[in-house]
Design a protein around this motif. Structure first.
Motif, PDB file in Angstrom:
ATOM      1  N   SER A   1       0.816  -1.204   0.000  1.00  0.00           N
ATOM      2  CA  SER A   1       0.000   0.000   0.000  1.00  0.00           C
ATOM      3  C   SER A   1       0.851   1.256   0.000  1.00  0.00           C
ATOM      4  O   SER A   1       0.366   2.340  -0.215  1.00  0.00           O
ATOM      5  CB  SER A   1      -0.940  -0.007   1.191  1.00  0.00           C
ATOM      6  OG  SER A   1      -0.192  -0.164   2.371  1.00  0.00           O
ATOM      7  N   ALA A   2       2.126   1.124   0.245  1.00  0.00           N
ATOM      8  CA  ALA A   2       2.983   2.308   0.207  1.00  0.00           C
ATOM      9  C   ALA A   2       3.483   2.599  -1.204  1.00  0.00           C
ATOM     10  O   ALA A   2       4.251   3.497  -1.403  1.00  0.00           O
ATOM     11  CB  ALA A   2       4.172   2.117   1.142  1.00  0.00           C
ATOM     12  N   SER A   3       3.025   1.846  -2.175  1.00  0.00           N
ATOM     13  CA  SER A   3       3.516   2.041  -3.533  1.00  0.00           C
ATOM     14  C   SER A   3       2.829   3.252  -4.161  1.00  0.00           C
ATOM     15  O   SER A   3       1.828   3.728  -3.657  1.00  0.00           O
ATOM     16  CB  SER A   3       3.254   0.790  -4.346  1.00  0.00           C
ATOM     17  OG  SER A   3       1.879   0.529  -4.348  1.00  0.00           O
TER      18      SER A   3
ATOM     19  N   GLU B   1      22.870   2.543  -4.886  1.00  0.00           N
ATOM     20  CA  GLU B   1      21.805   3.302  -4.230  1.00  0.00           C
ATOM     21  C   GLU B   1      20.491   2.536  -4.181  1.00  0.00           C
ATOM     22  O   GLU B   1      19.465   3.070  -3.770  1.00  0.00           O
ATOM     23  CB  GLU B   1      21.603   4.655  -4.925  1.00  0.00           C
ATOM     24  CG  GLU B   1      22.748   5.609  -4.632  1.00  0.00           C
ATOM     25  CD  GLU B   1      22.539   6.998  -5.221  1.00  0.00           C
ATOM     26  OE1 GLU B   1      21.385   7.386  -5.425  1.00  0.00           O
ATOM     27  OE2 GLU B   1      23.548   7.651  -5.487  1.00  0.00           O
TER      28      GLU B   1
ATOM     29  N   HIS C   1      18.251   0.089  -2.391  1.00  0.00           N
ATOM     30  CA  HIS C   1      18.147  -0.480  -1.049  1.00  0.00           C
ATOM     31  C   HIS C   1      16.966  -1.427  -0.939  1.00  0.00           C
ATOM     32  O   HIS C   1      15.955  -1.230  -1.595  1.00  0.00           O
ATOM     33  CB  HIS C   1      17.950   0.632  -0.021  1.00  0.00           C
ATOM     34  CG  HIS C   1      19.181   1.435   0.230  1.00  0.00           C
ATOM     35  ND1 HIS C   1      20.006   1.206   1.289  1.00  0.00           N
ATOM     36  CD2 HIS C   1      19.738   2.457  -0.458  1.00  0.00           C
ATOM     37  CE1 HIS C   1      21.023   2.049   1.252  1.00  0.00           C
ATOM     38  NE2 HIS C   1      20.879   2.832   0.200  1.00  0.00           N
ATOM     39  N   GLY C   2      17.117  -2.408  -0.072  1.00  0.00           N
ATOM     40  CA  GLY C   2      15.996  -3.289   0.219  1.00  0.00           C
ATOM     41  C   GLY C   2      15.000  -2.590   1.131  1.00  0.00           C
ATOM     42  O   GLY C   2      15.351  -1.660   1.839  1.00  0.00           O
ATOM     43  N   THR C   3      13.753  -3.037   1.081  1.00  0.00           N
ATOM     44  CA  THR C   3      12.743  -2.463   1.961  1.00  0.00           C
ATOM     45  C   THR C   3      12.020  -3.586   2.698  1.00  0.00           C
ATOM     46  O   THR C   3      12.075  -4.753   2.288  1.00  0.00           O
ATOM     47  CB  THR C   3      11.693  -1.657   1.165  1.00  0.00           C
ATOM     48  OG1 THR C   3      10.981  -2.573   0.331  1.00  0.00           O
ATOM     49  CG2 THR C   3      12.340  -0.572   0.322  1.00  0.00           C
TER      50      THR C   3
ATOM     51  N   ALA D   1      -0.036   7.690  -2.116  1.00  0.00           N
ATOM     52  CA  ALA D   1       1.207   7.349  -1.428  1.00  0.00           C
ATOM     53  C   ALA D   1       2.346   8.316  -1.731  1.00  0.00           C
ATOM     54  O   ALA D   1       3.362   8.300  -1.039  1.00  0.00           O
ATOM     55  CB  ALA D   1       1.617   5.921  -1.786  1.00  0.00           C
TER      56      ALA D   1
ATOM     57  N   TRP E   1       3.619  10.217   1.245  1.00  0.00           N
ATOM     58  CA  TRP E   1       4.560   9.678   2.232  1.00  0.00           C
ATOM     59  C   TRP E   1       5.696   8.941   1.530  1.00  0.00           C
ATOM     60  O   TRP E   1       6.352   8.080   2.075  1.00  0.00           O
ATOM     61  CB  TRP E   1       3.871   8.814   3.289  1.00  0.00           C
ATOM     62  CG  TRP E   1       2.910   7.779   2.765  1.00  0.00           C
ATOM     63  CD1 TRP E   1       3.193   6.502   2.401  1.00  0.00           C
ATOM     64  CD2 TRP E   1       1.483   7.928   2.571  1.00  0.00           C
ATOM     65  NE1 TRP E   1       2.063   5.854   1.986  1.00  0.00           N
ATOM     66  CE2 TRP E   1       0.991   6.699   2.082  1.00  0.00           C
ATOM     67  CE3 TRP E   1       0.578   8.985   2.752  1.00  0.00           C
ATOM     68  CZ2 TRP E   1      -0.359   6.496   1.773  1.00  0.00           C
ATOM     69  CZ3 TRP E   1      -0.760   8.786   2.452  1.00  0.00           C
ATOM     70  CH2 TRP E   1      -1.208   7.553   1.972  1.00  0.00           C
TER      71      TRP E   1
ATOM     72  N   PRO F   1      16.624   6.923  -0.508  1.00  0.00           N
ATOM     73  CA  PRO F   1      16.460   5.470  -0.596  1.00  0.00           C
ATOM     74  C   PRO F   1      15.076   5.021  -0.106  1.00  0.00           C
ATOM     75  O   PRO F   1      14.512   5.626   0.815  1.00  0.00           O
ATOM     76  CB  PRO F   1      17.565   4.952   0.318  1.00  0.00           C
ATOM     77  CG  PRO F   1      18.608   6.017   0.292  1.00  0.00           C
ATOM     78  CD  PRO F   1      17.868   7.307   0.155  1.00  0.00           C
ATOM     79  N   GLY F   2      14.565   3.981  -0.740  1.00  0.00           N
ATOM     80  CA  GLY F   2      13.212   3.507  -0.459  1.00  0.00           C
ATOM     81  C   GLY F   2      12.944   3.166   0.994  1.00  0.00           C
ATOM     82  O   GLY F   2      11.796   3.200   1.444  1.00  0.00           O
ATOM     83  N   VAL F   3      13.994   2.852   1.772  1.00  0.00           N
ATOM     84  CA  VAL F   3      13.774   2.493   3.170  1.00  0.00           C
ATOM     85  C   VAL F   3      13.174   3.644   3.958  1.00  0.00           C
ATOM     86  O   VAL F   3      12.606   3.429   5.028  1.00  0.00           O
ATOM     87  CB  VAL F   3      15.070   2.065   3.880  1.00  0.00           C
ATOM     88  CG1 VAL F   3      15.556   0.748   3.360  1.00  0.00           C
ATOM     89  CG2 VAL F   3      16.155   3.121   3.750  1.00  0.00           C
TER      90      VAL F   3
ATOM     91  N   GLN G   1      10.718   5.575   2.986  1.00  0.00           N
ATOM     92  CA  GLN G   1       9.318   5.889   2.693  1.00  0.00           C
ATOM     93  C   GLN G   1       8.438   5.474   3.869  1.00  0.00           C
ATOM     94  O   GLN G   1       8.772   4.572   4.627  1.00  0.00           O
ATOM     95  CB  GLN G   1       8.861   5.224   1.397  1.00  0.00           C
ATOM     96  CG  GLN G   1       8.528   3.758   1.520  1.00  0.00           C
ATOM     97  CD  GLN G   1       8.190   3.123   0.173  1.00  0.00           C
ATOM     98  OE1 GLN G   1       8.293   3.757  -0.862  1.00  0.00           O
ATOM     99  NE2 GLN G   1       7.804   1.867   0.209  1.00  0.00           N
ATOM    100  N   GLY G   2       7.326   6.172   4.016  1.00  0.00           N
ATOM    101  CA  GLY G   2       6.422   5.861   5.104  1.00  0.00           C
ATOM    102  C   GLY G   2       5.816   4.485   4.929  1.00  0.00           C
ATOM    103  O   GLY G   2       5.495   4.075   3.812  1.00  0.00           O
ATOM    104  N   THR G   3       5.672   3.745   6.034  1.00  0.00           N
ATOM    105  CA  THR G   3       4.958   2.474   5.994  1.00  0.00           C
ATOM    106  C   THR G   3       3.490   2.771   6.274  1.00  0.00           C
ATOM    107  O   THR G   3       3.142   3.253   7.336  1.00  0.00           O
ATOM    108  CB  THR G   3       5.516   1.500   7.042  1.00  0.00           C
ATOM    109  OG1 THR G   3       6.876   1.202   6.702  1.00  0.00           O
ATOM    110  CG2 THR G   3       4.719   0.198   7.059  1.00  0.00           C
ATOM    111  N   HIS G   4       2.677   2.529   5.272  1.00  0.00           N
ATOM    112  CA  HIS G   4       1.253   2.833   5.395  1.00  0.00           C
ATOM    113  C   HIS G   4       0.549   1.645   6.030  1.00  0.00           C
ATOM    114  O   HIS G   4       0.621   0.527   5.513  1.00  0.00           O
ATOM    115  CB  HIS G   4       0.685   3.103   3.995  1.00  0.00           C
ATOM    116  CG  HIS G   4      -0.779   3.369   3.971  1.00  0.00           C
ATOM    117  ND1 HIS G   4      -1.636   2.784   3.087  1.00  0.00           N
ATOM    118  CD2 HIS G   4      -1.543   4.156   4.752  1.00  0.00           C
ATOM    119  CE1 HIS G   4      -2.870   3.207   3.316  1.00  0.00           C
ATOM    120  NE2 HIS G   4      -2.839   4.041   4.317  1.00  0.00           N
TER     121      HIS G   4
END
Lengths: 534, 489
Positions: free
Chosen positions: A411-413, A440, A442-444, B212, B215, B221-223, B225-228
């Motif tokens: 859902s954060a996409s 650059e 990174h894993g999430t 989205a 947030w 870097p993607g880390v 971003q807000g966790t929804h």
């Protein structure tokens, strides 16, 4: 805002579908021999790097096949392909394999997707502004036909028509027909020049003047975005049409209420008349962009492709080849750019040349620390989102259209949905700008959770149902045979002795054979190696 | 096959680190100073442990943030910006007040009505005597904790760009939001939960416009971003491990992954960094247990639940989110943002139609929960170090938007926001709008200034918190922004 479709637009659209006239080449493009250029590249690379220490050894056949298959086709080699390739005694087998891959449909699909993502990654455009599928299939088709990069770029910047009929128009409508955005992307992607900083100010650190950026924008100054009425339920597509008159204007910094007409002028000084209509302006820009005399066009593409294949670039960012940046191994870049220009910007030629270099065919080396010299070898990079999806399809052995597997996209996409189903789920979780440097990426957490807990992964690593493991167990294969099979399937290589040993001990510890083999499969899918190109 | 390398100390550490997670390994490498020049320059640690807690530029009074986002654009003249003169101007054309008024200021050029007084009664509250709208009976009790900014203005009168502006400092998509910048700057104190959490409307009224991207981490870097947290169903996709799988089984799988990766790293020097950068399994694993625990409100005593308004049908949904926010902050989460309302019009504070009904409803949904949050944070001694922000993407016009029940249209020229808690001077106001609340008039506050102030409270210098992207150093505040020192404690 809506306008009826005119005959002129349709004619223009047919033109862009059939291909714009080729570059005015005085002589047919020379085609330098790839093997020869690859040798010269290798020599120049070692000269530039001043390599003294022993070179990395040549990469083994199996690792090479995985690397080159992922690079060219975006897919893992199948286990039977691996075995066949390893057993092949032909000394020319790597070249033959490269040619097989370069003429495959997967190659076209892989690189069409790459360019789709490069050109649309940053846009929040909805489906009416960006006909994603159509744009994708057009790009795939350009790669399939090995159309010259000069012709493709020309088609993109000169496109006219409605975006659900004329695919390349989507490059412009996806950026809302905004000349500033289009100009910034055009200079960034096709020239590797960051002009947009100069949009607002003449910064001392920036090589370009504010005026130069706005003169560049003026090439798009008479391209107009037009919304079309909903015709037969296809939404309200957008078109790009030529404006009759008017000039693109820059705000006067001394007096913001004053606007200054800008004449279209290229970075190297060539200008077109302020009276030139839209088509003439953009055709002139396309000629200037793709001209062999343009110092940036070939370098930007070569640097980008080298970065994608080698995992490191001549320039730290594919977006910035600006005058204030110093490239690594300039001699190599210049050589490749000159020879590639001589081919008339033949995309397949460059892939063939790069994959034939010893540099590409050496064992992996780690990413160099920032500003350190790169190795004369490939550095690892994480796979792109659809390469990960294709790897999952092949390894887990599922059908993409299987509706019984839930496919929630994180859902954060971003707001704008592109694909559907399982591909969408994986694509959105791993989505990343393909222009980003490897170090650059990174894993999430959503990625980790998807790989750990998703119904998709857990259904297909299981030893029951229609799965690889269930089959293997039903066929009565031994633990070692199954572990070897899992390694081939997941990592496209044989397990090493210590890995076999670790798996053996793990099976003994867990006790339950079926469960332990599921764990091994799951662990391989979740290993770093699975999602990296090496 | 190539013979195994001679083990470097790093590889030995990797081998010895059987009991350490991947992040632990990275951390250990960092502590041992094993990451070469990049680490020495302070870059390596961020590359390997992007969420590790980091020292601010200077000691900050606030350690964490909760932002109550008043989505849709709250009307300042009906909430916190008391305008007695508006009663006198009631019914007159705004052009009498300001001949430069353009129909394009709002969104609906054909529904431009006369100046309209607030339908709500204002009364003085707290020791500071701040005039507060009757729609905030509970929040009014806390005005002495709040610093009001009455002179905010923004650059767009359209929801998505204005939301992007408030969240990222740019009216376009693709830039990192405040929560991303803050977690990039400070990391997170929690090793088990995401550092930046976002909650949206759980009543089926949709996501804020721009979804989205509000947030998103932009080019960071993607880390970051807000966790929804999904408002219904599983709050985080794939958070629950497959049915029938035990914790021990999964732990054993992950240990196998770790051993396989380690075997691999022994062979290929320099890949510990790669693994640490692209894998997040250890945090994901810990989060499976930590996130449901943090969101389990049954663990809260009845009096606390009641304080927030749990069980009250008017505000139960928002009360739950506020209470979850406190539990997350308490557990080390750096930044929480909660959106009140969903999409535009009647689904959020976007009171085009019936401003009275709209604001009564949405104030009713949030007044008690937010007041409860302030009380609870204070009781627990957390408020001193928690920055609470209340504000939306723009204000609303002092004129009526005509219709059966009058509403108010968008106003980018003026809005009110308040800050409370960590480092904020309570009971003060900064800046003024004009006589009727049409435009910010005195000590105007650009969003860059608000962002600079938020970062300052956290100990971050907005001019030094930069990220290099596309050949240029970027900041949250672009090339502007002044800290509002007058509201600092």
């Amino acid at each position: 805002m809506s306008a009826p479709r005119t005959g002129i637009q349709l004619a223009a659209c047919l033109l862009c579908l059939s291909g714009v006239p080729a570059l005015p080449a005085a002589e047919p493009p020379r085609r330098p021999a790839e093997e020869d250029v690859a040798r010269r590249v290798d020599a120049a690379l070692l000269r530039s790097l001043g390599v003294h220490e022993p070179l990395p050894p040549p990469v083994d056949d199996v690792t090479f096949l995985r690397r080159v298959s992922l690079d060219l086709t975006g897919k893992l080699p199948r286990p039977d392909e691996l075995r066949q390739f390893a057993a092949d005694k032909d000394p020319g087998k790597r070249l033959k394999q490269i040619d097989r891959l370069l003429t495959s449909e997967d190659y076209a699909v892989n690189w069409g997707r790459y360019w789709r993502d490069v050109l649309t990654y940053h846009t929040p455009a909805s489906g009416n502004y960006l006909r994603w599928e159509l744009f994708n299939s057009w790009l795939v088709d350009q790669v399939r036909r090995n159309r010259s990069w000069g012709e493709i770029v020309t088609a993109l910047v000169t496109a006219v028509g409605v975006n659900d009929e004329c695919a390349p128009v989507n490059y412009l409508t996806a950026q809302f027909g905004n000349p500033v955005e289009i100009a910034a992307t055009t200079s960034r992607v096709f020239l590797g020049q960051q002009l947009q900083c100069a949009q607002c100010h003449d910064a001392k650190a920036e090589p370009w003047k504010r005026e130069q950026f706005h003169e560049f924008v003026a090439f798009f100054g008479r391209a107009k975005l037009v919304q079309h009425k909903d015709v037969s339920g296809r939404g309200t597509p957008y078109a790009i049409e030529g404006r009759e008159n008017g000039q693109y204007q820059m705000t006067d910094k001394k007096d913001p209420s004053h606007l200054i007409d800008m004449r279209p002028r290229f970075l190297t000084g060539e200008a077109v008349s302020p009276e030139a209509p839209d088509a003439e302006r953009r055709a002139a820009l396309a000629r200037l962009l793709t001209s062999p005399q343009n110092p940036w066009f070939a370098r930007a593409y070569v640097n980008r492709m080298w970065t994608a294949l080698m995992g490191w670039g001549f320039y730290a960012s594919v977006n910035d080849l600006g005058p204030h940046q110093t490239p690594q191994c300039r001699e190599v870049l210049d050589l490749l750019a000159a020879e590639w220009t001589a081919t008339g910007y033949d995309m397949r030629w460059l892939f063939r040349t790069l994959t034939l270099t010893q540099a590409y065919q050496r064992a992996l080396r780690p990413q160099p620390a920032a500003s350190a010299a790169p190795p004369p070898a490939v550095c690892p990079s994480r796979l792109r989102p659809e390469q990960i999806f294709e790897a999952l399809v092949r390894t887990l052995g599922f059908d993409e259209r299987d509706k019984s597997i839930p496919a929630p996209a994180p859902s954060a996409s971003p707001a704008v949905a592109r694909h559907t189903g399982l591909r969408h789920m994986v694509y959105m979780a791993f989505r990343v700008d393909p222009s980003l440097p490897a170090e650059e990426v990174h894993g999430t957490i959503p990625q980790a959770l998807l790989m750990m807990n998703s119904v998709l992964v857990n259904t297909y690593v299981a030893a029951r149902g229609k799965t690889y493991l269930a089959d293997a167990l039903a066929q009565g294969r031994s633990d070692e045979e199954i572990v070897r099979g899992l390694y081939e399937r997941t990592l496209a290589r044989k397990p090493r002795a210590e890995e076999l040993d670790l798996c053996r001990r793990y099976l003994a510890k867990v006790g339950n054979r079926q469960e332990a083999l599921e764990d091994v499969f799951w662990s391989l899918v979740n290993s770093t190696e699975f999602v990296t190109k090496r | 096959m190539t013979p195994p390398n001679v083990y470097t100390r790093r590889e030995l550490l990797g081998r010895a680190g059987c009991g350490l997670g991947l992040l632990g390994l990275a951390c250990l490498l960092h502590e041992e100073g094993m990451l070469g020049t990049a680490a020495a320059a302070g870059l390596g640690s961020r590359a390997l442990e992007p969420m590790a807690p980091r020292q601010p530029h200077f000691p900050g009074r606030a350690k964490r943030v909760v932002w109550i986002f008043i989505n849709g654009g709250p009307s300042h003249v009906d909430t916190w910006d008391y305008k007695p003169a508006l009663a006198r101007w009631d019914g007159k054309s705004i052009r009498e007040f300001d001949p430069t008024f353009k129909n394009t200021t709002g969104f609906f050029a054909k529904q431009v009505g006369a100046l309209m007084k607030s339908p709500f009664r204002f009364t003085p509250r707290g020791r500071s005597g701040k005039m507060v709208s009757e729609i905030f009976p509970h929040l009014g009790e806390h005005v002495d904790k709040m610093a009001f900014i009455h002179s905010g203005y923004t650059e767009s009168n359209n929801h998505s760009p204005a939301l992007f502006m408030m969240n990222t400092g740019f009216p376009r998509m693709g830039f990192p939001c405040v929560g991303s910048w803050v977690t990039y700057g400070l990391g997170s104190e929690s090793r088990n939960l995401p550092g930046f959490v976002v909650m949206s409307d759980p009543k089926g009224r949709g996501l804020p416009k721009g979804h989205a991207a509000n947030w998103g981490a932009g080019f960071l870097p993607g880390v970051y971003q807000g966790t929804h947290l999904r408002p219904t169903g599983q709050p985080i996709d794939n958070l629950v491990r497959p049915a029938g799988e035990t914790d021990a089984a999964q732990r054993s799988q992950l240990d196998l992954v770790k051993r396989l990766n380690e075997l691999h790293q022994e062979r290929y020097a320099g890949e510990a960094e790669l693994t640490a950068r692209i894998e997040s399994f250890e945090l994901a694993y810990r989060m499976q247990a930590a996130a449901p625990e943090a969101m389990d409100l049954a663990a809260e005593p009845a009096h606390v639940q009641k304080l927030y308004g749990l069980g009250d049908p008017a505000c139960d949904h928002f009360a739950r989110q506020c209470l979850i926010a406190r539990r997350l902050l308490e557990r080390g989460v750096r930044f929480v943002q909660i959106y009140s309302g969903g999409m535009e019009n009647q689904r959020s504070w976007d009171g085009h139609i019936d401003i009275k009904g709209n604001h009564t409803q949405f104030a009713g949904e949030t007044d008690r929960p937010v007041a409860g949050l302030l009380t609870d944070l204070e009781r627990r001694g957390l408020l001193d170090e928690t920055l609470v922000i209340w504000g939306g993407e723009f204000g609303r016009l002092p004129i009526a938007q005509t219709g059966a029940k009058p509403g108010r249209d968008h106003n980018p020229h003026c809005f009110t926001a308040w800050l409370a808690g960590g480092g904020v001077k309570g009971g003060v106001r900064y800046g003024e709008s004009d006589e009727v609340g049409y435009k910010a008039a005195v000590n105007k506050v650009h969003i860059n200034d608000l962002h600079a102030t938020i970062l300052h409270l956290l100990g971050l210098d907005h001019k030094r918190l930069t990220y290099r992207y596309n050949g240029r150093e970027f900041r949250l505040t672009d090339v502007a922004g002044e800290v509002i020192h007058e509201i600092l404690a």
